[in-house]
Design a protein around this motif. Structure first.
Motif, mmCIF file in Angstrom:
data_model
loop_
_atom_site.group_PDB
_atom_site.id
_atom_site.type_symbol
_atom_site.label_atom_id
_atom_site.label_comp_id
_atom_site.label_asym_id
_atom_site.label_seq_id
_atom_site.Cartn_x
_atom_site.Cartn_y
_atom_site.Cartn_z
ATOM 1 N N THR A 160 46.248 30.289 90.946
ATOM 2 C CA THR A 160 45.451 31.093 91.875
ATOM 3 C C THR A 160 44.606 32.114 91.128
ATOM 4 N N VAL A 161 45.225 32.835 90.204
ATOM 5 C CA VAL A 161 44.464 33.743 89.333
ATOM 6 C C VAL A 161 44.626 33.381 87.864
ATOM 7 N N GLY A 162 45.529 32.476 87.559
ATOM 8 C CA GLY A 162 45.740 32.072 86.177
ATOM 9 C C GLY A 162 46.886 31.087 86.073
ATOM 10 N N ILE A 163 47.186 30.690 84.856
ATOM 11 C CA ILE A 163 48.311 29.791 84.598
ATOM 12 C C ILE A 163 49.146 30.357 83.450
ATOM 13 N N GLY A 164 50.386 29.933 83.391
ATOM 14 C CA GLY A 164 51.247 30.337 82.280
ATOM 15 C C GLY A 164 52.065 31.581 82.524
ATOM 16 N N CYS A 194 57.004 37.164 79.952
ATOM 17 C CA CYS A 194 57.964 36.888 81.023
ATOM 18 C C CYS A 194 58.767 35.602 80.815
ATOM 19 N N ASN A 195 60.072 35.763 80.868
ATOM 20 C CA ASN A 195 61.009 34.654 81.017
ATOM 21 C C ASN A 195 62.130 35.181 81.898
ATOM 22 N N ASN A 203 47.909 38.641 80.306
ATOM 23 C CA ASN A 203 47.692 37.659 81.376
ATOM 24 C C ASN A 203 48.303 38.097 82.709
ATOM 25 N N ARG A 204 48.156 39.390 83.031
ATOM 26 C CA ARG A 204 48.665 39.855 84.329
ATOM 27 C C ARG A 204 47.849 39.288 85.484
ATOM 28 N N THR A 256 58.726 32.554 75.512
ATOM 29 C CA THR A 256 57.527 33.162 76.095
ATOM 30 C C THR A 256 56.332 32.972 75.168
ATOM 31 N N LYS A 257 55.147 33.095 75.754
ATOM 32 C CA LYS A 257 53.924 33.086 74.957
ATOM 33 C C LYS A 257 53.931 34.235 73.956
#
Length: 315
Positions: free
Chosen positions: A43-47, A52-53, A166-167, A230-231
């Motif tokens: 919707t606003v991004g992916i991943g 966050c985990n 990536n919020r 996490t990334k």
């Protein structure tokens, strides 16, 4: 000495407020209600957020494979065994974004929890871009009968950081959501992380002034932990110098400086976070939060400082 909030602690403790309101300890029981996030589903991004985990903070009793009632039953049994003198429990909708669905779905899940014996209220963890007037009005109606907290993930007050992690929302959206929620008389909480990539210590400290003018009732502070899977774990491995991994003593020193600048009217719920050691790929302090909390209070006493000591209210 009595401080601005009328107690003798050197910070405005949320735990003291809860004990006053309920006459004893109220424990939060985590619930995973099966929501996702708009920066995960496209919707606003992916991943999702790079840090966050959810496995790092979801208790073992908390899983979407079980019903809300079963999660509450297991959670309360666990907490009764661990803490012997609880007055009641709040259902903590913690995992992912807990207003990211239709009002019909929210109503069914929140009210299922509120019907469970011993539950006196809700804590709803969410994002500022996943709330609207209709949902807030519904939450306001719940807050007239139960104790309800809406806890917004602010994470950083700096736009460059929100973009980097990536919020998928802006600080302005945080401000608007906080103000609208508080205006309805709903207890409004926030969550901030210290040590996010690219932020200097001065930038982190500057957030105290920003938070102080918002209509926040309470706030949680977490030091950044690098969580496996996490990334951010990948980014940390490639460029560790971009991250501020606080040691124990330096974090207490930083937190004391931050508290001095923070409005004394905002209640502090947590100073720091803890995650399972096996999931932490960064600096580990090797102690539980209760012990850290005792050390932090002692540190403020040794420095003879307190929340709001350097705070200057805007006229």
């Amino acid at each position: 000495m009595a401080y601005a909030w009328g107690h003798t602690r050197r910070y405005n403790a949320y735990a003291d407020y809860i004990r006053q309101r309920f006459g004893g300890r109220i424990q939060k029981v985590s619930v995973d209600a099966g929501f996702t996030c708009p920066n995960r589903d496209g919707t606003v991004g992916i991943g999702g957020c790079t840090f966050c985990n959810n496995e790092a903070f979801n208790p073992s009793y908390c899983a979407t494979a079980t019903s809300i009632e079963e999660q509450l039953q297991r959670g309360i049994a666990f907490l009764k065994n661990r803490y012997k003198r609880n007055t009641g429990y709040m259902a903590y909708f913690q995992a992912y974004t807990n207003t990211y669905d239709s009002l019909e779905v929210l109503r069914e899940r929140f009210e299922t929890a509120l019907r469970y014996p011993g539950i006196v209220g809700l804590v709803i963890g969410t994002r500022p871009d996943c709330i609207d007037a209709e949902k807030l009005d519904y939450i306001r109606s719940l807050s007239e009968k139960y104790y309800v907290v809406v806890e917004y993930g602010i994470e950083s007050c700096h736009e460059k950081t929100l973009l980097r992690i990536n919020r998928g929302h802006t600080m302005q959206q945080c401000i608007e959501a906080i103000e609208k929620t508080a205006a309805l008389g709903i207890h409004t909480g926030g969550h901030l992380i210290f040590g996010l990539p690219g932020e200097s210590e001065q930038e982190m400290l500057a957030q105290a002034e920003i938070l102080s003018v918002l209509a926040l009732n309470s706030i949680k502070f977490h030091q950044l932990q690098i969580i496996c899977g996490t990334k951010m774990e990948e980014e940390y491995r490639q460029n560790p110098g971009e991250f501020r991994q606080f040691g124990l003593e330096e974090y207490m020193q930083f937190m004391a400086r931050f508290l001095e600048r923070l409005s004394p009217h905002i209640m502090v719920e947590r100073f720091a976070s803890e995650s399972p050691p096996k999931m932490n790929r960064g600096v580990s302090w090797g102690l539980r939060y209760d012990e850290f909390h005792k050390r932090m209070e002692k540190h403020l006493e040794v420095l003879d400082t307190w929340q709001g000591k350097l705070y200057k209210q805007r006229v």
